[in-house]
Design an enzyme around this catalytic site. Structure first.
Site, PDB file in Angstrom:
ATOM      1  NE  ARG B 294      44.292  43.244  29.678  1.00 12.17           N
ATOM      2  CZ  ARG B 294      44.032  44.109  28.698  1.00 12.17           C
ATOM      3  NH1 ARG B 294      44.808  44.164  27.640  1.00 12.17           N
ATOM      4  NH2 ARG B 294      42.984  44.916  28.787  1.00 12.17           N
ATOM      5  CE1 TYR B 421      39.251  37.964  36.632  1.00 11.83           C
ATOM      6  CE2 TYR B 421      37.961  38.812  38.456  1.00 11.83           C
ATOM      7  CZ  TYR B 421      38.838  37.883  37.956  1.00 11.83           C
ATOM      8  OH  TYR B 421      39.289  36.892  38.750  1.00 11.83           O
ATOM      9  CD  GLU B 422      42.864  43.061  35.342  1.00 11.15           C
ATOM     10  OE1 GLU B 422      42.504  43.542  36.415  1.00 11.15           O
ATOM     11  OE2 GLU B 422      43.573  43.663  34.535  1.00 11.15           O
ATOM     12  N   GLY B 423      39.737  43.161  31.104  1.00  9.91           N
ATOM     13  CA  GLY B 423      39.545  43.198  29.653  1.00  9.91           C
ATOM     14  C   GLY B 423      38.855  41.911  29.227  1.00  9.91           C
ATOM     15  CD  GLN B 428      42.751  40.271  27.374  1.00  8.14           C
ATOM     16  OE1 GLN B 428      43.939  40.288  27.076  1.00  8.14           O
ATOM     17  NE2 GLN B 428      42.224  41.084  28.290  1.00  8.14           N
TER      18      GLN B 428
END
Lengths: 564, 564
Positions: B294, B421-423, B428
């Site tokens: 992240r 992406y990555e949440g 977040q």
């Protein structure tokens, strides 16, 4: 997930927000009764849903291509264009004298929105043609009118605008294209033009280029520019297509979006042209095209916003991730932002349309000033909304938003150009604080008075919505006062973009409040208004601080420091 | 317009904004002296400028393709990757025990930024590999560490993360992939995974997949998930490549951006795998990867912002339209916004990096809490900045921004994925107001105390900057208090995205103020700070009103009304 035309929203806004009855009350537009406009909206919606929506993806996947000097358009485009033409939709607001419907611009805005919402790339062809029709109606000789207008209105021929050159974009006056008199009343036009939307196609008929060029005695800058009609085929007296003119497409651009719209580099090599309007008065004629084109581009922003909203909404109703995602708070925040801003932008372009229609019908200065003021806001705010809403549409899709097959990204790529062409949004903001405030802010203050007067009425019913709208308007008024007090234009320009956005935000609050009041402060529109007023309207504060920052800090940093 | 690595900005931020000396003062990172980090930044910058920048466009123009089950990467990518590997850059922060440099994460952030600024699509390969290295360092058995770490660190092999499935994106716990024990300590892994970045390539060596799957006795949801190492080639005992594992690439996605990065649909058909960490504890191991990933993704936002800024700046210096456009107020506003926000985002990811490094070095809870708090803000705010800056880069280019050849649009298309992406950035923000405030807001308040204490000192020198920063922080504090007072998480989630943005805005003000103070309130950085504080920081007010709106209005509108 098929597109559903926002017919009901148009009806509602016409009746409750922009007072379309006022337009129908004029002699000029007496035909535009609610029954008439309802019927047209319904038919128009059907056309967009059934004819345009099915070809939306085609143009993105299969771009227009240049083959041996001829532009081949995307699959289904020619048929869809012909279908629009047969429906008589290409010139909703063109004069009846030459075959148009003679309807208010507000109806043409409905056309432009629904076309952009379903197939913006193809929709640019009629949009440019509309502008040409208008320029010819106002400036062309009777001979040119007779030859061109009926054929442009019917869609037999199409039109383009040739302004930009490699060294002349925002600075149109720098153009180098030349025109020389042939001695027979015609001219030889030479030069290269770039970014020519729908500069050619394979729909059949003629492609009619309106070209800005300089006569031998034209002074440098914008005051020495004249406008010429330069058709692809020289028409015979009976309107049949004669010989090929000395012009052609050099290449097509490879663009971020609107792949189906051929963006041409055009070369004119002594092409035969006819003067439109007076010598050296080309810019005035071009501005006729540009003003309505600016409204049209703002309307494209609304169309894409609606399309992207419906598309994202359909996904959010189906996608399951810890329950259907439409029920997640943050997804709802995104969807409501999309819906609330789309409504605000739609009401704005319709408010501007009605102001134009009232100008046409009454010729009153106050109407003209209002239309002139609302045009750059409509263009820039509504395209910013289109871009932001399409971005949210991608975000609602999560990872699938980044995959081209879903179509969410296409909305975002297509709409991006709307903040750039027909004058970048920065140019619009400069127009707003510059030219449109040469009246000392009168037009702006009149509009703000109207908003505050309405908010004062609304305070009795919906104080929690009316009060923030009134307060925001008052802060905007102070910013207008600040702007008009700056004699150095650069002080105004330094914050003009956030100023314009704040103006749009306040207008949006006004339209939402009107909508809520129309349903007596109870119902869907009131809920949407509440969302807008509580969550989006408060942006005005930060924007207006930025707007009034002045130019000193922009130049305090040197160019060398920018590069450091 | 070649890329110039922002080496000087890193030096300045290390020294004056994020107190890198504190990191070098620990035993763990005693090597990271200014001399050492300077030398590495310089070399790293040279690598990015000379090796990666030249292949930036290649990947966009010639996507990775799948040919007979094998991924063929873009021209020059394999050579550029090998060059990065030979420079030892692939594992700047990996432990020295297995061949890494053992440097602070802050240095790896420099690597990630410069790689993203020059070739983000290729940079994803080392980014994913870094995450895998970290997961293995923390969770793998010694045997797996010995086999994989040296080869991943050297770049001989590369790593991927296999989480997502068609029905399991944000909701990882919904995944259906299965693993069955083979009885010999290995497992048979089966299932389909989507969105697998760099799932295959033709760089040579092995592709090592970390795959989330459920064991036969795994409970539904995230608590029944285990993590497996599933390599493309089964390694022999000496590390040479043995037989092909039962896995393969089914297809590549056609994406909006990062065309050079092969995004794979992977199929595992009883592929041989090794458990990483404990049974059913896969999510914990995956979180190790994800947290730093992240930060890495936030850093990509900064890299693209820097690349897009330099690119737009070069154009603005050359383009003549009524004078060189860099001298126009609105163009300067855009360039300064880009520069000021890029600085803020860079300082943010470095602040987060230093917090992680201090956690590693000291194991203190306070450091860990700070790192945990800053991670979602770094990811979401910095990627939002990357997206907004790239958009402004397009706008500075005017019409040319929409033409793909200029490269401005590529930055905008490439960076768009970083908000997803990555949440997603929504995830977040939910993490920030949920998990990261389970301490009752302690970590947030500690950070706000620090900002206010600094502003109070700064008030003596730069009151016109310090006061607005202090005021904004105080308003943010009230919003944090409001958040932690909401026991119903949905109340927090309803405004978490604008809340996170406001948090980033305030932090940006803090970093700019520190920069201005470091030069005694005189100089380029003070001018930039003034721009930020006067023009961008004021957004916090509107954002925090939105943040505290609560969820009622989101659900007051029914799903049927959303569709109306």
């Amino acid at each position: 997930m098929p597109y559903r035309a926002p017919v009901e929203d148009y009806r509602f806004i016409f009746e409750n927000v922009v007072d379309m009855a006022k337009v129908a009350g004029t002699e000029r537009f007496a035909d535009a009764t609610p029954d008439m406009t309802d019927a047209i909206l319904t038919e128009l919606g059907r056309m967009a849903e059934e004819v345009l929506y099915p070809v939306q993806r085609n143009g993105d996947l299969t771009s227009a291509v240049l083959e041996n000097g001829i532009v081949r358009t995307s699959p289904g485009y020619a048929e869809a264009f012909r279908s629009m033409a047969e429906g008589g939709w290409l010139a909703v607001s063109a004069s009846q004298e030459h075959g148009g419907m003679g309807l208010p611009i507000a109806m043409n805005t409905a056309f432009n929105e629904m076309v952009a919402g379903t197939c913006m790339a193809l929709g640019l062809c009629p949009l440019l043609t509309q502008g040409q029709i208008e320029a010819l109606e106002h400036h062309a000789s009777d001979e040119l009118k007779e030859m061109y207008l009926p054929r442009l209105i019917s869609g037999e021929w199409t039109g383009t605008m040739n302004l930009t050159e490699p060294g002349a974009g925002s600075d149109v006056g720098a153009l180098k294209s030349k025109a020389e008199p042939n001695g027979d009343g015609t001219y030889s036009v030479s030069g290269q033009k770039i970014f020519i939307t729908w500069g050619d196609h394979d729909f059949g008929g003629n492609v009619c280029h309106l070209v800005l060029a300089r006569l031998p005695d034209g002074v440098p800058g914008t005051k020495g520019i004249s406008l010429f009609m330069v058709p692809k085929f020289l028409p015979n007296a009976d309107g049949s297509l004669g010989e090929r003119n000395s012009l052609g497409v050099v290449s097509l651009e490879h663009k971020l979006g609107i792949h189906g719209s051929p963006t041409c580099v055009m070369q004119f090599d002594g092409a035969k042209g006819w003067l439109v309007g007076k010598e050296h008065k080309g810019m005035a004629a071009m501005f006729t095209m540009m003003n309505n084109a600016r409204l049209g581009v703002g309307t494209q922003g609304v169309g894409i916003a609606e399309g992207a909203y419906q598309h994202a909404l359909a996904y959010a109703q189906e996608r399951e991730q810890m329950g259907t995602i439409i029920n997640h708070a943050d997804v709802r925040r995104m969807l409501l932002t999309m819906k609330a801003d789309t409504f605000a932008a739609r009401a704005l372009v319709l408010d501007c349309s009605v102001a134009i229609d009232m100008s046409t019908a009454t010729n009153e200065d106050q109407c003209k000033a209002r239309a002139a003021l609302l045009t750059p806001i409509s263009k820039a705010f509504s395209t910013d909304v289109g871009i932001a809403v399409a971005e949210l549409g991608v975000q609602v899709h999560g990872g699938m938003g980044f995959i081209e097959e879903t179509g969410a990204a296409q909305f975002s790529r297509d709409v991006r150009i709307t903040a750039i062409y027909e004058g970048t949004n920065g140019i619009q903001a400069m127009d707003l604080v510059g030219r449109k405030m040469m009246d000392g802010g009168d037009a702006a203050f009149a509009l703000l008075d109207e908003i505050e007067a309405h908010a004062e009425q609304a305070r009795l019913v919906l104080p929690e919505l009316a009060e923030p709208v009134w307060q925001a308007t008052e802060t905007l008024r102070e910013a207008v006062e600040w702007m008009v007090a700056q004699s150095d234009m650069n002080e105004r320009f330094a914050g003009c973009v956030p100023f314009l956005t704040a103006f749009g935000r306040v207008l949006g609050g006004h339209y939402h409040l009107k909508a809520a009041m129309a349903e007596g402060g109870k119902g869907t529109r009131t809920k949407l208004a509440r969302f807008y007023v509580n969550r989006l309207l408060p942006q005005f504060g930060g924007l207006l601080e930025h707007a009034r920052a002045g130019s000193a800090d922009l130049y305090d940093i040197t160019n060398e420091e920018l590069c450091a």
